[in-house]
Design a protein around this motif. Structure first.
Motif, short mmCIF file in Angstrom:
data_model
loop_
_atom_site.label_atom_id
_atom_site.label_comp_id
_atom_site.label_asym_id
_atom_site.label_seq_id
_atom_site.Cartn_x
_atom_site.Cartn_y
_atom_site.Cartn_z
N LEU A 161 -2.05 34.93 23.65
CA LEU A 161 -1.36 36.07 23.05
C LEU A 161 -1.18 37.13 24.14
CD1 LEU A 161 -0.28 37.26 20.35
CD2 LEU A 161 -2.53 38.31 20.06
N ALA A 162 0.07 37.55 24.36
CA ALA A 162 0.34 38.48 25.46
C ALA A 162 0.91 39.79 24.93
CB ALA A 162 1.33 37.84 26.44
N ALA B 230 -3.57 38.03 27.31
CA ALA B 230 -3.02 38.55 28.57
C ALA B 230 -2.40 39.90 28.25
CB ALA B 230 -1.96 37.59 29.12
N VAL B 231 -2.71 40.89 29.08
CA VAL B 231 -2.21 42.23 28.78
C VAL B 231 -1.82 42.94 30.08
CG1 VAL B 231 -4.58 43.21 28.78
CG2 VAL B 231 -2.74 44.41 27.58
N GLY C 186 -1.97 49.30 24.90
CA GLY C 186 -1.95 47.83 24.96
C GLY C 186 -3.32 47.29 25.36
N LEU C 187 -3.90 47.92 26.37
CA LEU C 187 -5.19 47.45 26.88
C LEU C 187 -6.29 47.64 25.83
CD1 LEU C 187 -6.29 46.16 29.43
CD2 LEU C 187 -6.84 48.41 30.30
N GLY C 188 -6.24 48.78 25.13
CA GLY C 188 -7.25 49.06 24.10
C GLY C 188 -7.17 48.02 22.98
N VAL C 189 -5.96 47.71 22.55
CA VAL C 189 -5.78 46.73 21.47
C VAL C 189 -6.27 45.35 21.94
CG1 VAL C 189 -4.03 45.46 20.14
CG2 VAL C 189 -3.89 47.95 20.32
N ALA C 190 -5.90 44.97 23.18
CA ALA C 190 -6.30 43.66 23.70
C ALA C 190 -7.82 43.57 23.82
CB ALA C 190 -5.64 43.40 25.05
N LYS C 191 -8.44 44.65 24.32
CA LYS C 191 -9.90 44.63 24.48
C LYS C 191 -10.59 44.53 23.12
CE LYS C 191 -11.53 47.52 28.06
NZ LYS C 191 -11.46 48.82 28.78
N GLY C 192 -10.03 45.22 22.13
CA GLY C 192 -10.59 45.14 20.78
C GLY C 192 -10.52 43.72 20.25
N MET C 193 -9.38 43.07 20.42
CA MET C 193 -9.21 41.68 19.93
C MET C 193 -10.14 40.74 20.69
SD MET C 193 -5.08 41.45 19.45
CE MET C 193 -5.01 40.02 18.38
N CYS D 178 -12.95 41.43 22.07
CA CYS D 178 -14.33 41.67 21.66
C CYS D 178 -14.58 41.04 20.27
CB CYS D 178 -14.54 43.17 21.65
SG CYS D 178 -16.19 43.66 21.29
N ALA D 179 -13.64 41.27 19.35
CA ALA D 179 -13.81 40.77 17.98
C ALA D 179 -13.80 39.24 17.94
CB ALA D 179 -12.70 41.32 17.09
N GLY D 180 -12.98 38.61 18.78
CA GLY D 180 -12.84 37.16 18.71
C GLY D 180 -13.55 36.43 19.83
N ASN D 181 -14.25 37.16 20.69
CA ASN D 181 -14.91 36.56 21.86
C ASN D 181 -13.90 35.73 22.68
OD1 ASN D 181 -17.01 36.07 23.59
ND2 ASN D 181 -17.76 34.29 22.43
N ILE D 182 -12.79 36.38 23.02
CA ILE D 182 -11.68 35.69 23.71
C ILE D 182 -11.59 36.21 25.15
CG2 ILE D 182 -9.18 35.20 23.62
CD1 ILE D 182 -9.31 36.26 20.68
N PRO D 183 -11.40 35.32 26.14
CA PRO D 183 -11.22 35.81 27.51
C PRO D 183 -9.92 36.61 27.63
CG PRO D 183 -10.91 33.44 27.42
CD PRO D 183 -11.38 33.86 26.06
N ILE D 184 -9.93 37.59 28.51
CA ILE D 184 -8.77 38.45 28.65
C ILE D 184 -8.40 38.56 30.14
CG2 ILE D 184 -10.33 40.44 28.52
CD1 ILE D 184 -8.15 42.08 27.32
N VAL D 185 -7.09 38.47 30.42
CA VAL D 185 -6.62 38.62 31.80
C VAL D 185 -5.73 39.85 31.87
CG1 VAL D 185 -5.23 37.57 33.66
CG2 VAL D 185 -6.68 36.12 32.24
N GLY D 186 -6.05 40.77 32.78
CA GLY D 186 -5.22 41.95 33.00
C GLY D 186 -4.13 41.60 34.01
N VAL D 187 -2.87 41.81 33.62
CA VAL D 187 -1.75 41.35 34.45
C VAL D 187 -1.01 42.55 35.07
CG1 VAL D 187 0.46 40.09 34.41
CG2 VAL D 187 -1.49 39.25 33.07
#
Ligand code: KG4
Ligand code: ZN
Length: 345
Positions: free
Chosen positions: A4-5, A80-81, A94-101, A103-112
């Motif tokens: 999800l980007a 990806a955000v 965008g970054l706040g929403v991605a970090k929240g998701m 954290c809630a879903g234990n999903i890796p996140i890549v800052g682009v």
């Protein structure tokens, strides 16, 4: 794996859901919500309004994409955000929403990096685009020629000393009475004129060829020349066909500046694969002139992926994650973030 980007670096909120499998990927859904109507009356992007709009648009867009694909948070394998560069307040949403998701879903996140997104966007539809290649990045905020050696390894060969090509288009469009951002409207007016006049620019409207001796771009001198030219025209710009003739002369001058510098860099580096990306890359004359340069192969993203979009962010996020296999923690906004600092994942 589903990725999800999210893209919110300026005045477009964008969300994309991508599926990647064994080195290939496809876009399941993508949404772009433009704020043009909100900023139009101010003649430019108002950062506070832009952030507020991202805040109200983004959750609805995410819900819509997830629902359309019957996708739950637990199905997402990667977020990806856009981390930068861009407007700080917008990036924070965008970054706040991605970090929240994440954290809630234990999903890796890549800052682009947004510019890396543009640079690589030509590969979305053209996987055969191999290294090294030159990327002409032309948008409302950026004008650069970047040598792309591999994922993360970028050398900026030319950059603008002042304004971006998109700003020159938009400023000229504004002076011709076209509403913000105006680049595409000016181009449409110019293209109509060129079709009706066999591609011939009025000689008395020709603009100077600026910064020929330099390696970099500069559009402030050209912008001044455009202002003076339009002022000289006086009441004649009330005439629609005269406005179209001016639009054609202005488009010619901006495009010629870009193409001249690309030609120089192709000769200097010997690299003949050229990608053009960013909002201004949708310009038809620019594409035609670049494609006509002798010995080069031109790669252009689809029209949707020329402008700001989340698919290019997801594309880079997947590429980087496939190499590093790690998501970042504690991502912070980087409103200034040169692509040379990126490095291999
Ligand atoms: O990449 P983009 O969507 O957003 C930024 O990151 O800035 O680029 C927007 C810019 C605007 O200046 C817009 O006027 C310009 O791209 N633009 C064009 C055309 N379509 C969009 N400029 C010239 N010709 C076009 N067809
Ligand atoms: Zn952009």
């Amino acid at each position: 794996m589903l990725c999800l980007a999210i893209e919110t670096s300026c005045d477009e909120s964008a969300v994309s859901l991508l599926e990647s499998e064994a080195g290939s990927f496809r876009v399941l859904s993508e949404e772009i919500s433009s704020q043009t109507k909100i900023h139009e009356k101010y003649g430019g992007v108002v950062p506070e309004l832009a952030s507020r709009e991202h805040l109200s648009a983004l959750p609805l867009m995410l819900d819509a994409v997830m629902e359309k694909n019957q996708c739950r948070l637990a199905d997402i394998g990667l977020l990806a955000v856009t981390q930068g560069p861009g407007l700080k307040g917008c990036l924070l949403i965008g970054l706040g929403v991605a970090k929240g998701m994440a954290c809630a879903g234990n999903i890796p996140i890549v800052g682009v990096n947004h510019i890396e997104g543009h640079i690589r966007s030509a590969r979305i539809a053209n996987s055969e685009l191999s290294y090294p290649y030159l990327a002409l990045v032309v948008s409302g905020g950026h004008t650069e020629i970047v040598q792309v050696d591999q994922l993360g390894v970028y050398k900026v060969l030319a950059r603008t000393k002042d304004d971006a090509a998109g700003e020159a288009f938009d400023k000229a469009a504004n002076l011709l009475g076209l509403s913000y951002p105006g680049g595409a409207a000016l181009a449409a007016l110019a293209d109509n004129y060129l079709t009706e006049n066999r591609g011939i620019i009025e000689r008395d409207l020709a603009l100077p060829k600026v910064m020929r001796g330099s390696n970099d771009f500069s559009f402030s001198g050209l912008k001044t020349a455009i202002v003076l030219l339009i002022r000289r025209e006086g009441t004649r710009i009330a005439d629609e066909s005269r406005r179209a003739a001016l639009a054609a002369a202005i488009q010619e001058a901006i495009v010629d500046t870009l193409v001249h510098r690309v030609e120089q860099m192709v000769l200097r580096t010997g690299i003949t694969r050229v990608a053009v990306c960013g909002g201004v890359s949708a310009n038809r004359l620019l594409q035609k002139r670049l494609a006509a340069l002798s010995g080069i192969t031109l790669f252009v993203p689809s029209k949707l992926h020329c402008m700001d979009n989340a698919t290019m962010i997801g594309f880079v996020g997947i590429e980087r994650f496939q190499v590093s296999r790690v998501g970042a923690s504690n991502l912070e906004v980087r409103s200034f973030w040169p692509v040379e600092e990126l490095g291999v994942p």
